[in-house]
Scaffold this active site. Structure first.
Site, mmCIF file in Angstrom:
data_model
loop_
_atom_site.group_PDB
_atom_site.id
_atom_site.type_symbol
_atom_site.label_atom_id
_atom_site.label_comp_id
_atom_site.label_asym_id
_atom_site.label_seq_id
_atom_site.Cartn_x
_atom_site.Cartn_y
_atom_site.Cartn_z
ATOM 1 N N GLU A 1 7.342 -1.473 -5.086
ATOM 2 C CA GLU A 1 6.902 -1.361 -3.689
ATOM 3 C C GLU A 1 5.389 -1.291 -3.709
ATOM 4 O OE1 GLU A 1 9.056 1.155 -1.007
ATOM 5 O OE2 GLU A 1 7.270 1.552 0.202
ATOM 6 N N ARG B 1 9.466 24.387 13.476
ATOM 7 C CA ARG B 1 10.078 25.526 14.152
ATOM 8 C C ARG B 1 11.300 26.067 13.412
ATOM 9 N NH1 ARG B 1 8.943 26.287 19.800
ATOM 10 N NH2 ARG B 1 6.694 26.309 19.805
ATOM 11 N N HIS C 1 12.054 10.982 1.505
ATOM 12 C CA HIS C 1 11.323 11.495 0.340
ATOM 13 C C HIS C 1 11.609 12.987 0.207
ATOM 14 C CE1 HIS C 1 7.073 11.864 -1.729
ATOM 15 N NE2 HIS C 1 8.050 12.330 -2.480
ATOM 16 N N HIS D 1 3.690 1.969 3.576
ATOM 17 C CA HIS D 1 2.770 3.094 3.740
ATOM 18 C C HIS D 1 1.715 2.762 4.782
ATOM 19 C CE1 HIS D 1 0.549 6.766 3.095
ATOM 20 N NE2 HIS D 1 1.576 7.184 2.384
ATOM 21 N N ARG E 1 8.635 20.019 1.988
ATOM 22 C CA ARG E 1 7.895 20.220 3.242
ATOM 23 C C ARG E 1 8.543 19.486 4.423
ATOM 24 N NH1 ARG E 1 2.446 16.836 1.965
ATOM 25 N NH2 ARG E 1 2.497 18.157 0.142
ATOM 26 N N HIS E 2 9.304 18.434 4.156
ATOM 27 C CA HIS E 2 10.017 17.797 5.292
ATOM 28 C C HIS E 2 11.509 17.678 4.976
ATOM 29 C CE1 HIS E 2 8.725 14.327 2.912
ATOM 30 N NE2 HIS E 2 7.516 14.311 3.412
ATOM 31 N N THR F 1 -0.135 13.195 2.136
ATOM 32 C CA THR F 1 0.876 12.154 2.009
ATOM 33 C C THR F 1 0.677 11.506 0.645
ATOM 34 O OG1 THR F 1 1.777 10.142 3.017
ATOM 35 C CG2 THR F 1 -0.604 10.428 3.167
ATOM 36 N N THR F 2 1.516 10.519 0.307
ATOM 37 C CA THR F 2 1.404 9.895 -1.015
ATOM 38 C C THR F 2 0.099 9.098 -1.086
ATOM 39 O OG1 THR F 2 3.793 9.703 -0.925
ATOM 40 C CG2 THR F 2 2.684 8.533 -2.703
ATOM 41 N N GLU G 1 13.077 8.441 -2.112
ATOM 42 C CA GLU G 1 11.763 8.471 -2.766
ATOM 43 C C GLU G 1 11.681 9.764 -3.555
ATOM 44 O OE1 GLU G 1 8.741 8.138 0.163
ATOM 45 O OE2 GLU G 1 9.353 6.144 0.755
ATOM 46 N N ARG H 1 10.502 15.953 -1.346
ATOM 47 C CA ARG H 1 9.329 16.402 -2.110
ATOM 48 C C ARG H 1 9.629 17.691 -2.835
ATOM 49 N NH1 ARG H 1 4.256 13.698 -0.229
ATOM 50 N NH2 ARG H 1 3.240 15.117 -1.661
ATOM 51 N N HIS I 1 5.984 7.083 9.398
ATOM 52 C CA HIS I 1 5.131 7.958 10.204
ATOM 53 C C HIS I 1 4.796 7.353 11.567
ATOM 54 C CE1 HIS I 1 1.291 9.844 11.449
ATOM 55 N NE2 HIS I 1 1.899 10.937 11.036
ATOM 56 N N ASN J 1 11.817 5.183 7.374
ATOM 57 C CA ASN J 1 11.581 6.467 6.698
ATOM 58 C C ASN J 1 11.636 7.587 7.744
ATOM 59 O OD1 ASN J 1 10.080 8.772 5.758
ATOM 60 N ND2 ASN J 1 9.406 7.536 4.031
ATOM 61 N N ASP K 1 11.270 10.927 7.173
ATOM 62 C CA ASP K 1 10.662 12.189 6.714
ATOM 63 C C ASP K 1 10.072 13.010 7.849
ATOM 64 O OD1 ASP K 1 11.184 11.312 4.175
ATOM 65 O OD2 ASP K 1 9.086 10.952 3.622
ATOM 66 N N HIS K 2 9.368 12.320 8.750
ATOM 67 C CA HIS K 2 8.592 13.093 9.725
ATOM 68 C C HIS K 2 9.410 13.562 10.920
ATOM 69 C CE1 HIS K 2 5.304 12.928 7.115
ATOM 70 N NE2 HIS K 2 5.388 11.616 7.031
HETATM 71 N N1 PXP Z 1 6.874 3.836 1.044
HETATM 72 C C1 PXP Z 1 6.634 4.897 0.240
HETATM 73 C C2 PXP Z 1 6.884 4.742 -1.215
HETATM 74 C C3 PXP Z 1 6.168 6.116 0.761
HETATM 75 O O1 PXP Z 1 5.909 7.150 -0.062
HETATM 76 C C4 PXP Z 1 6.003 6.235 2.155
HETATM 77 C C5 PXP Z 1 5.569 7.538 2.735
HETATM 78 O O2 PXP Z 1 6.520 8.505 2.474
HETATM 79 C C6 PXP Z 1 6.310 5.123 2.949
HETATM 80 C C7 PXP Z 1 6.716 3.921 2.375
HETATM 81 C C8 PXP Z 1 6.196 5.168 4.445
HETATM 82 O O3 PXP Z 1 4.889 5.416 4.831
HETATM 83 P P1 PXP Z 1 4.578 5.749 6.354
HETATM 84 O O4 PXP Z 1 5.319 7.013 6.680
HETATM 85 O O5 PXP Z 1 3.111 5.892 6.377
HETATM 86 O O6 PXP Z 1 5.086 4.589 7.168
#
Ligand code: PXP
Length: 251
Positions: free
Chosen positions: A154, A21, A46, A193, A52-53, A103-104, A73, A48, A216, A10, A12-13
């Site tokens: 999941e 920035r 994801h 997660h 935000r990301h 977060t979710t 996602e 959103r 993350h 993932n 996202d971060h």
């Molecule tokens: N799976 C799902 C469905 C999620 O929403 C997330 C967080 O976006 C993750 C996995 C990954 O979680 P993490 O970033 O905490 O590893």
């Protein structure tokens, strides 16, 4: 029989850091390429509602430029459905989404939201997108996912990762039980997660879990040792836990 265990990275971060920035650095698409090189089997992002990301442009570029399967996602909203149908990712994981959450938090309430979700599962599936529902390890949620015709669930591992000691063992037992129930119901089982080097092993060892989605922690670890090395180590820990569990079962 233990099945192959895939790693969805993932990204996202990576986008979270970029957005702090503005501009283009660090680029989540570059991170996705690096993840592929380091042994990821898929890329998860994801989009959103508040962007935000990950941005719409990230999804466009990931769809155009990345060869690994994309797992989008998304919340069950008309806007996200339209975006998913336009990009046709390999998979769509429906997640709950609240604007104010960090977060979710917790899984989707498939039982309570059943009528709302039915149209989304059908519309995505009709276009060949593999639908997954992000749910807590709970029998009623699993049964509803099955009734809705989602091929994948999941399991939310957030609580398992947050607690410690006996409470973590109890959460792990819930995950093990839910993964077995998913198999009985004919559902493909993923998990994710909050997973880290310390928590991934016991989840990777569950034989009917076939995919872990992790983000993350990997992006955080990248600060200290690099993204590629964090993914390589995660992959090795997953594979070792899987292999050790398989040999313990056959001994
Ligand atoms: N799976 C799902 C469905 C999620 O929403 C997330 C967080 O976006 C993750 C996995 C990954 O979680 P993490 O970033 O905490 O590893």
């Amino acid at each position: 029989m233990a099945r192959e265990l895939r790693l969805g990275v993932n990204i996202d971060h990576v986008a979270t850091i970029r957005n702090a920035r503005g501009g283009r650095h660090p680029d989540p698409v570059r991170a996705a390429r690096l993840a592929a090189k380091a042994g990821a089997d898929g890329i998860t992002a994801h989009l959103r509602e508040d962007r935000r990301h990950i941005s719409d442009d990230d999804i466009q570029r990931l769809s155009d430029q990345i060869e690994l399967p994309l797992n989008l996602e998304m919340a069950a909203t008309p806007e996200m459905l339209e975006i998913a149908l336009r990009h046709q990712p390999h998979a769509a994981c429906i997640v709950p989404e609240k604007r104010e959450e960090l977060t979710t938090e917790g899984g989707l309430d498939a039982v309570g939201g059943r009528d709302h979700l039915a149209g989304y599962v059908a519309a995505l599936s009709d276009r060949g997108i593999r639908v997954s529902l992000f749910i807590d390890p709970d029998a009623a949620q699993l049964e509803t996912a099955c009734e809705l015709g989602a091929p994948v669930v999941e399991l939310h591992t957030g609580t398992y990762c947050e607690v410690e000691g006996a409470a973590r063992e109890r959460e792990l037992a819930r995950l093990v039980e839910a993964a077995a129930r998913a198999e009985t119901l004919g559902l493909e089982c993923h998990a994710g997660h909050g997973l880290s080097f310390d928590t991934v092993g016991p989840v990777a060892a569950i034989p009917t879990v076939v995919e872990l989605n992790i983000g993350h922690f990997l992006v955080g670890e990248a600060i200290f040792g690099g993204f590629e090395s964090a993914i390589t180590r995660m992959r090795a820990l997953m594979d070792k836990a899987r292999a050790d569990a398989a040999s313990a079962r056959s001994a």
